[in-house]
Each structure stands twice: as structure tokens, then as C-alpha cells.
Design an enzyme around this catalytic site. Structure first.
Site, PDB file in Angstrom:
ATOM      1  N   LYS A 203       0.303  -4.795 -11.919  1.00  0.00           N
ATOM      2  CA  LYS A 203       0.293  -3.384 -12.316  1.00  0.00           C
ATOM      3  C   LYS A 203       1.444  -3.129 -13.283  1.00  0.00           C
ATOM      4  O   LYS A 203       2.558  -3.599 -13.083  1.00  0.00           O
ATOM      5  CB  LYS A 203       0.415  -2.486 -11.084  1.00  0.00           C
ATOM      6  CG  LYS A 203       0.267  -0.998 -11.378  1.00  0.00           C
ATOM      7  CD  LYS A 203       0.328  -0.171 -10.095  1.00  0.00           C
ATOM      8  CE  LYS A 203       0.197   1.322 -10.370  1.00  0.00           C
ATOM      9  NZ  LYS A 203       0.263   2.139  -9.126  1.00  0.00           N
TER      10      LYS A 203
ATOM     11  N   SER B 187      -3.182   5.704  -8.499  1.00  0.00           N
ATOM     12  CA  SER B 187      -2.850   5.401  -9.880  1.00  0.00           C
ATOM     13  C   SER B 187      -3.114   3.955 -10.269  1.00  0.00           C
ATOM     14  O   SER B 187      -3.075   3.598 -11.445  1.00  0.00           O
ATOM     15  CB  SER B 187      -1.375   5.710 -10.131  1.00  0.00           C
ATOM     16  OG  SER B 187      -0.537   4.826  -9.353  1.00  0.00           O
TER      17      SER B 187
ATOM     18  N   SER C  26      -1.850   4.932  -3.796  1.00  0.00           N
ATOM     19  CA  SER C  26      -2.289   4.335  -5.057  1.00  0.00           C
ATOM     20  C   SER C  26      -2.700   2.878  -4.967  1.00  0.00           C
ATOM     21  O   SER C  26      -3.125   2.297  -5.966  1.00  0.00           O
ATOM     22  CB  SER C  26      -1.200   4.495  -6.126  1.00  0.00           C
ATOM     23  OG  SER C  26      -1.020   5.857  -6.429  1.00  0.00           O
TER      24      SER C  26
END
Length: 510
Positions: free
Chosen positions: A79, A154, A178
Site C-alpha cells: 500500500k 482506503s 481500511s
């Protein structure tokens, strides 16, 4: 699509260790998969130029007889909230476009040391602010189950990469859900460890008292294997726990082959009404509970009266911490700099830079957080939210005195359509209603696929929460239920994804 991309991390690792496949072959297969499908999915913001070279080094070391880690040679997606020295680290924001970090995040450094092969950086909501990965400055990621729908947020990029077979493993971060909420809508597994169980050093901070890094995978065992690599004390992180942790991979193996559900007390929150959830989500949740009960688990109704205030408290605490953490993006030290025409003061340059570099959701939360911390409002807003946080922590303590784990749906609905909620922040925030309490209390949580919703045939997940430091319990319970459900489905849930099935047929994969 190469068969190698359909292997779970544990199976791929076994094939690598046995010499049945090389890391170069596995890495190239995943890079080819990214080239083939990521134009549609947009899971990655940057694909590594060094992946094959890293894989070649792993193969050389293995051939020389060097003892390597269990996941050595397995590809990994990262990420973009986690800084890396060899790839840009943007946190999904224009204000950090092209930024190269001088150091690796601890979890990235540990992954490299364990021999994992970084494939690239995955898309995310800007500075992890969002529930859909529509708030990325670089465009939305799409759900591999239905390209018109969101992959969660997210960390939608990491979840989509794993679901689309672009990577067998990914790293994510979870501030209010998330990791777990994207897992819910993509049919993957996501784990939020105990706060402090995995280092946050090198994770670009959103809300420091809530953020936690964790694994995104296709199976519970894979999550345990990755958690074993990234977990443990880090002296660079002042909030890092000094505990000695058990092997989470071993816990997952115990759950898959043992009788861990018999006598297990599973708490179901009575204040969490079905009326707020999509019918298919509720039905899948009840079916999972019934499957556990049939194996000897005891379903216990518990009370958590303050959970209903979790979203309100979270959206005061998070913006307050974010407004402080994002103050470093000042146009002076690093990142974007915009100078107004005709020259300007530092304050004017800073204002112009933030106007150009921050998206609407980031600006919204900075303003809200600054307001909540301002003189005359601190006690009424931020202070009150912290008191609610304490009450939620007490609810967890009371509940765990009576049950072993708490179960909830991982999110209220299946994946909604891209653009459907982007102009309604409140509805977007409510997607995290079941995941937020874990971050407020610091307890660990796991989301595993529980089936497909009846009305739209999209994936849903069940979430388990355990007491602080009892992450291994989640792996045992999650793996036990996963084994039951996969057997009942006749195979992994992702094999039933229409987009993926169509691609598989087109590419001639058996």
C-alpha cells in the site's frame, strides 16, 4: 493468466522451496498479470522496475543452499502509505507526487529481509481518508468482481490486487477499517493486528492513535504467514509492544485442522440491528453463525451500548490527529511546492501548495480537525470523543469477560457503485460502523469471506474481534470457519467472481 498467479502464498512458497518453480517465474507471471488486467482494475500506482532482479537474487541464494524464510521468493504488493526507497511513496496524494523516501518502512524492510519480492505500490484514498478508494488523486480503483463498483477503502488497491490475482499477498493499513472493509467487498482476508503489534514506523501517519499496518491475502493461513514476517517489537516505533508473539501461521493451521469451534463463545451485539444492513449481508452473517453453532460454538448475545457512538467519536478523533499529522506538508521540507505568480510569502506559498496538493476529502477533515481542537471547542468535541472512546474500551472489556470473540458483519453493504456515495460524506463514513470500534479500542480484528449476498451475488465478509494481544485466537477461529465455508462452496469464493471467471475462460486456464 498463468497458473502461478492463482496459487495462494502458502502453496506458492511450498513450490518455490521444492524447486518446482523459481521466484523469477512467479514474479514474471504476476507482472504479466498486472500488465494484462491492471488497466481495468487500477490497483497499482507504481510497478517496480527491480522485481525480477530481486527474484533472481532469491533464486541464487536458494540454489547456493542458503536458509531462507518461509515466504522467500513470493511476490508482495505494498500500500502506498508505506514508504519505500526504490519506488515513489505518495499516499495517494498529489502533494507527494514522485516523492522518494530515504528509508523503508519497518514492515517493508522486514518483508525484504524475509525474501519477499515487492511488485509495486497500490492505490489508496488520499492519506487513507476514505471508504472506497475513490478519493485517490490518481483515480479510483475498481472491484475485480464488478468493475463498476468500489473495492473498498482506503486500501482498495491492495485488496483489488489480491482479488484480481495480481499479487498473492499485500500490505495494508487500517485506521477505521481500511483493511477489513475492502476485504469484505472483494472476497479477500484482511487482518488489523492489536495496536502496537506491528510497527507503524514508515507508515505515513493519518491518525497515530488509530493507524495499524496488517496483511491482505486470499486465505487466513497466508495472512498468518505475512503477519509473522512483519510483526514484533520495533524500537523505532514508540508505541510498539515488546511482547513475544506466537506464530500466527501455526495458529491458522491449528484452526483449520482442529476442533477449535467446540465450546467457543461467540458474542453477537444486540445493539447492532439487522435494519441497518443489506439483507444479503445479514443473511450471510446468520448463516456463518449457524455453521459455527453446528460445530459446537455457543452464540451469546452481548451488550455494547456505546458502539453506536463510535462513528461520531472516530470522526472527531481522526480529523483532529490528521490535522496535526498533515501540518508537515508545508511546501518547505519535501513534496509539492506551488509559488503564486509575482512572488509570495512563505504563508502564501504554503496556502497555494495545500490548495493544489490536497483533495477535497483531505481538506474537509483538516478543517474539521482544526475546528475540534480550537480554543473553546476542545472539551466539547475532541475531549468528549475521547471519553466515548474510553466507554467503548470498557464495553469491549465487559464483553470479553463473557465471550471469546465478537462477531459482526464486516460492513453494512456489498460494494456500491463508483460515484454512488462520493458526494455524501456521511453515508460514506457509515460504511465503517462495524470496524471503527476495534481501532478506537486497539483490539485485533479479522475479516474473512462469508459468501455472496443473495440480491447482487457480490461478496460479503464476517468480522471477528478478540481481546488485545489475542491475535492468534482470531487466526484459529478464522481458519476454522474458512475451512467449513470453503468446503460448503466447493472451492475458494474468488473462483465464483464473474469478471475473473470470464478472464480465466478467455485465457484458457483450466
Amino acid at each position: 493468466m498463468s497458473d502461478l498467479t492463482r496459487l495462494n502464498a502458502a502453496d506458492l512458497a511450498s513450490a518455490l522451496a521444492a524447486g518446482d518453480v523459481s521466484s523469477v517465474e512467479a514474479t514474471r507471471a504476476h507482472l504479466d498479470r498486472i500488465s494484462a488486467v491492471d488497466g481495468d482494475v487500477h490497483a497499482f500506482l507504481h510497478v517496480s522496475d527491480h522485481a525480477v532482479a530481486v527474484a533472481e537474487d532469491i533464486d541464487r541464494r536458494r540454489a547456493a543452499g542458503e536458509e531462507l524464510g518461509p515466504l522467500a521468493g513470493v511476490p508482495l504488493a505494498i500500500k502506498d502509505v508505506l514508504v519505500t526507497t526504490d519506488m515513489p511513496s505518495t499516499s495517494g496524494s498529489k502533494i507527494l507526487e514522485g516523492y522518494m523516501s530515504p528509508y523503508d518502512a519497518t514492515v517493508v524492510a522486514r518483508s525484504r529481509a524475509a525474501g519477499l519480492v515487492p511488485l509495486g505500490k497500490t492505490n489508496m484514498d488520499e492519506f487513507a481518508m476514505g471508504s472506497s478508494t475513490e478519493h485517490s488523486a490518481y483515480g479510483p480503483t475498481r472491484n475485480p468482481w464488478d468493475l463498476d463498483r468500489i473495492p473498498g477503502g482506503s486500501g482498495g488497491g491492495s485488496a483489488a490486487a489480491v482479488a484480481a490475482f495480481e499479487a498473492p499477498l499485500a500490505l495494508g493499513s487500517d485506521t477505521g477499517g481500511s483493511i477489513r472493509q475492502p476485504a469484505h467487498v472483494t472476497g479477500t482476508v484482511g487482518v488489523k493486528p492489536t495496536y502496537g503489534g506491528v510497527s507503524r514506523y514508515g507508515a505515513i501517519a493519518l491518525a497515530s492513535s488509530l493507524d495499524q499496518v496488517g496483511p491482505v491475502t486470499r486465505t487466513v493461513l497466508d495472512a498468518g504467514l505475512l503477519h509473522d514476517v512483519i510483526g514484533g517489537h520495533d524500537p523505532n516505533d514508540s508505541t510498539s509492544l515488546t511482547d513475544t508473539w506466537p506464530s500466527f501461521a501455526d495458529a491458522a493451521r491449528d484452526g483449520a485442522r482442529g476442533d477449535v469451534l467446540r465450546g467457543l463463545k461467540v458474542g453477537v451485539i444486540k445493539e447492532l440491528p439487522d435494519s441497518g444492513f443489506q439483507a444479503g449481508v445479514s443473511a450471510s452473517f446468520r448463516a456463518s453463525l449457524a455453521a459455527m453453532e453446528a460445530q459446537g460454538a455457543e452464540i451469546v448475545e452481548i451488550s455494547a451500548p456505546h458502539f453506536e457512538y463510535g462513528v461520531a467519536a472516530y470522526y472527531l478523533i481522526l480529523p483532529a490527529e490528521a490535522s496535526s499529522n498533515l501540518a508537515k506538508f508545508d511546501s518547505v521540507r519535501f513534496g509539492l511546492r506551488v509559488t503564486p505568480p509575482g512572488g509570495a510569502t512563505v504563508e502564501e506559498v504554503m496556502a497555494a501548495t495545500r490548495e493544489a496538493g490536497f483533495g477535497d476529502e483531505v481538506k474537509r477533515r483538516i478543517i474539521l480537525g482544526t475546528y475540534a481542537l480550537s480554543a473553546g471547542y476542545y472539551d466539547a468535541y475532541y475531549g468528549s470523543a475521547q471519553k466515548v472512546r474510553t466507554l467503548i474500551q470498557q464495553d469491549f472489556a465487559t464483553a470479553f469477560a463473557a465471550v471469546d470473540v465478537i462477531a459482526t458483519p464486516s460492513a453494512p453493504t456489498t460494494a456500491f457503485r463508483i460515484g454512488e456515495k462520493i458526494d455524501d460524506p456521511l453515508q460514506m463514513y457509515l460504511n465503517d460502523v462495524t470496524t471503527i470500534p476495534a481501532n478506537l479500542a486497539g483490539v485485533p480484528g479479522i475479516s474473512i469471506p462469508s459468501g455472496l449476498a443473495e440480491e447482487d451475488s457480490l461478496p460479503v465478509g464476517i468480522q471477528f474481534l478478540a481481546p488485545v494481544r489475542e491475535d492468534a485466537r482470531l487466526y484459529r477461529v478464522g481458519a476454522a470457519l474458512e475451512a467449513l465455508l470453503v468446503d460448503s462452496w466447493g472451492g475458494p469464493l474468488l473462483d465464483r467472481a464473474p469478471v475473473l471467471r470470464q478472464a480465466q475462460a478467455t485465457e484458457g486456464v483450466a
